[in-house]
Design a protein around this motif. Structure first.
Motif, PDB file in Angstrom:
ATOM      1  N   ARG A  29      15.565 -13.194  -5.845  1.00 13.74           N
ATOM      2  CA  ARG A  29      15.196 -12.030  -5.035  1.00 13.74           C
ATOM      3  C   ARG A  29      13.913 -11.396  -5.554  1.00 13.74           C
ATOM      4  N   GLU A  30      13.826 -11.218  -6.871  1.00 10.11           N
ATOM      5  CA  GLU A  30      12.636 -10.609  -7.442  1.00 10.11           C
ATOM      6  C   GLU A  30      11.413 -11.516  -7.285  1.00 10.11           C
ATOM      7  N   LEU A  31      11.616 -12.810  -7.454  1.00 11.22           N
ATOM      8  CA  LEU A  31      10.498 -13.732  -7.296  1.00 11.22           C
ATOM      9  C   LEU A  31       9.945 -13.660  -5.877  1.00 11.22           C
ATOM     10  N   LEU A  32      10.820 -13.663  -4.895  1.00 14.47           N
ATOM     11  CA  LEU A  32      10.375 -13.602  -3.508  1.00 14.47           C
ATOM     12  C   LEU A  32       9.674 -12.281  -3.201  1.00 14.47           C
ATOM     13  N   ARG A  33      10.199 -11.184  -3.773  1.00 11.11           N
ATOM     14  CA  ARG A  33       9.561  -9.883  -3.558  1.00 11.11           C
ATOM     15  C   ARG A  33       8.159  -9.878  -4.151  1.00 11.11           C
ATOM     16  N   LEU A  34       8.034 -10.394  -5.386  1.00 12.39           N
ATOM     17  CA  LEU A  34       6.733 -10.425  -6.039  1.00 12.39           C
ATOM     18  C   LEU A  34       5.770 -11.373  -5.325  1.00 12.39           C
ATOM     19  N   GLN A  35       6.278 -12.486  -4.824  1.00 14.37           N
ATOM     20  CA  GLN A  35       5.417 -13.399  -4.084  1.00 14.37           C
ATOM     21  C   GLN A  35       4.947 -12.759  -2.779  1.00 14.37           C
ATOM     22  N   GLY A  36       5.777 -11.896  -2.198  1.00 15.22           N
ATOM     23  CA  GLY A  36       5.326 -11.142  -1.037  1.00 15.22           C
ATOM     24  C   GLY A  36       4.165 -10.221  -1.383  1.00 15.22           C
ATOM     25  N   GLU A  37       4.238  -9.608  -2.571  1.00 17.57           N
ATOM     26  CA  GLU A  37       3.126  -8.772  -3.030  1.00 17.57           C
ATOM     27  C   GLU A  37       1.888  -9.615  -3.322  1.00 17.57           C
ATOM     28  N   LEU A  38       2.084 -10.831  -3.829  1.00 15.76           N
ATOM     29  CA  LEU A  38       0.939 -11.716  -4.071  1.00 15.76           C
ATOM     30  C   LEU A  38       0.224 -12.067  -2.765  1.00 15.76           C
ATOM     31  N   ARG A  40       3.115 -19.688  -2.537  1.00 15.74           N
ATOM     32  CA  ARG A  40       3.076 -19.235  -1.142  1.00 15.74           C
ATOM     33  C   ARG A  40       1.690 -18.728  -0.721  1.00 15.74           C
ATOM     34  N   LEU A  41       0.693 -19.021  -1.532  1.00 19.86           N
ATOM     35  CA  LEU A  41      -0.655 -18.550  -1.227  1.00 19.86           C
ATOM     36  C   LEU A  41      -1.489 -19.646  -0.570  1.00 19.86           C
ATOM     37  N   ILE A 101       3.907 -12.117 -13.324  1.00 21.56           N
ATOM     38  CA  ILE A 101       3.447 -11.839 -11.958  1.00 21.56           C
ATOM     39  C   ILE A 101       3.397 -10.332 -11.714  1.00 21.56           C
ATOM     40  N   SER A 102       4.423  -9.634 -12.175  1.00 20.89           N
ATOM     41  CA  SER A 102       4.452  -8.180 -12.000  1.00 20.89           C
ATOM     42  C   SER A 102       3.257  -7.534 -12.692  1.00 20.89           C
ATOM     43  N   VAL A 112      -4.662  -5.307 -10.564  1.00 23.69           N
ATOM     44  CA  VAL A 112      -5.626  -5.364  -9.456  1.00 23.69           C
ATOM     45  C   VAL A 112      -5.322  -4.223  -8.487  1.00 23.69           C
ATOM     46  N   PRO A 113      -6.318  -3.407  -8.129  1.00 23.68           N
ATOM     47  CA  PRO A 113      -6.072  -2.249  -7.260  1.00 23.68           C
ATOM     48  C   PRO A 113      -5.994  -2.626  -5.777  1.00 23.68           C
ATOM     49  N   TYR A 114      -5.106  -3.562  -5.461  1.00 26.82           N
ATOM     50  CA  TYR A 114      -5.027  -4.053  -4.085  1.00 26.82           C
ATOM     51  C   TYR A 114      -4.235  -3.089  -3.197  1.00 26.82           C
ATOM     52  N   GLN A 115      -4.478  -3.192  -1.931  1.00 22.42           N
ATOM     53  CA  GLN A 115      -3.738  -2.435  -0.921  1.00 22.42           C
ATOM     54  C   GLN A 115      -3.368  -3.373   0.218  1.00 22.42           C
ATOM     55  N   GLU A 116      -2.332  -3.009   0.934  1.00 18.55           N
ATOM     56  CA  GLU A 116      -1.925  -3.837   2.061  1.00 18.55           C
ATOM     57  C   GLU A 116      -2.969  -3.741   3.173  1.00 18.55           C
ATOM     58  N   ILE A 117      -3.387  -4.879   3.666  1.00 17.64           N
ATOM     59  CA  ILE A 117      -4.387  -4.937   4.727  1.00 17.64           C
ATOM     60  C   ILE A 117      -3.685  -4.994   6.084  1.00 17.64           C
TER      61      ILE A 117
END
Length: 303
Positions: free
Chosen positions: A55-64, A100-101, A260-261, A267-272
């Motif tokens: 679950r955590e891996l998938l959540r973090l990969q979503g953030e990636l 997943r990238l 990954i976390s 990196v100061p990323y934001q959702e596009i």
């Protein structure tokens, strides 16, 4: 007494080898899982549970994925350096980051030993061509720090070349930073016992024996030399523009999630925001006639 200790160690080794096998199985099913198949939030279980890990891996990969979109949109350039002893888990972390990238945006640079021509070049030259352009991420599975590690320990470079590396690497990385390339450096740290166990697991697994090279086996013998080389490297190349980060990696799954976390936090990323995707209507042509395919061109349906 000695027999009891030996028996306990044998049981511990069997348990750890079983964990290695399960980790390989988990690696295969990670690509098949999604949130909808993992159950509700109340099923988190213990911190060590595989369900929680997935679950955590998938959540973090979503953030990636969000990070990737931001990097593409802004033209940010990111270099992630992964260093560590053999079997420290660098490749496993890199695989989970890239899983997943888009490979056109996020790519891995894993350079082989330099050829005869490259040995006569400026030391950093062969790495420069792999640096990211605008909107790209490059993960180095080992990097220019080979000179501070394996080359030093195995006597593949001279004392003068070694010292020149440490004079040059801070300025090289500061130059990259001034040009707008963000550098994040990770050292994956494992214990003596853990490396031995992972090497033994590779020796017994025909699917992983290719990972053990003569150089890996020699590095095992020179554990203390690698430790000294690592300590010197961290001390002499830890600069403000590109600091080192240590990832405790005896527990592979925790190391992947923690790395990954942490990467995401750097990196100061934001959702596009993206425009809604709409599937266009299929065009049908009354003049189109699909041609038959010869039977001998079809892959046999073995399964």
């Amino acid at each position: 007494m000695t027999e009891g200790i030996d028996r306990t160690r044998e049981l511990w080794e069997r348990s750890r080898l079983r964990e290695e096998v399960l980790d390989d199985i988990d690696e295969e099913i990670e690509l098949e899982l999604d949130d909808s198949r993992l159950g509700s939030d109340k099923d988190h279980g213990t911190p060590d549970s595989r369900r929680t890990y997935f679950r955590e891996l998938l959540r973090l990969q979503g953030e990636l994925v969000k990070l990737q979109d931001w990097i593409k949109e802004t033209g940010h350039r990111l270099v992630v350096i992964c260093e560590g002893r053999d079997a420290a888990g660098k490749g496993g972390v890199i695989k989970r980051i890239t899983q997943r990238l888009n490979p056109r945006i996020c790519r891995v640079a894993a350079l082989p030993a330099p050829n005869d021509r490259e040995r006569t070049q400026w030391y950093f030259q062969r790495y420069v061509s792999h640096l990211p352009a605008a909107g790209e991420i490059v993960l180095f599975d080992r990097s220019w720090y080979n000179r501070a590690g394996v080359e030093r320990v195995m006597n593949f470079c001279t004392d003068a070349e070694y010292e020149e590396f440490f004079r040059s690497v801070p300025e090289f990385e500061r130059m990259l930073a001034r040009s707008g390339i963000q550098i994040i450096k990770y050292w994956f740290s494992i214990s003596d016992d853990e490396q031995e166990m992972r090497f033994r697991a590779r020796m017994e697994d025909p699917l992983k024996q290719w990972k053990l090279s003569p150089m890996d086996l020699e590095s095992r013998r020179r554990w203390e030399s690698y430790t000294l080389a690592k300590e010197i490297m961290l001390e002499r190349s830890n600069i403000e523009e590109a600091p080192w980060w240590i990832v405790p990696a005896d527990d592979k799954k925790r190391a992947r999630l923690n790395c990954i976390s942490h990467l995401l936090s750097q990196v100061p990323y934001q959702e596009i925001q993206k425009p809604e995707v709409r599937l266009p209507e299929r065009v049908f042509s009354p003049d189109y006639l699909r041609q038959p395919v010869a039977d001998d061109m079809i892959v046999p349906q073995t399964y």
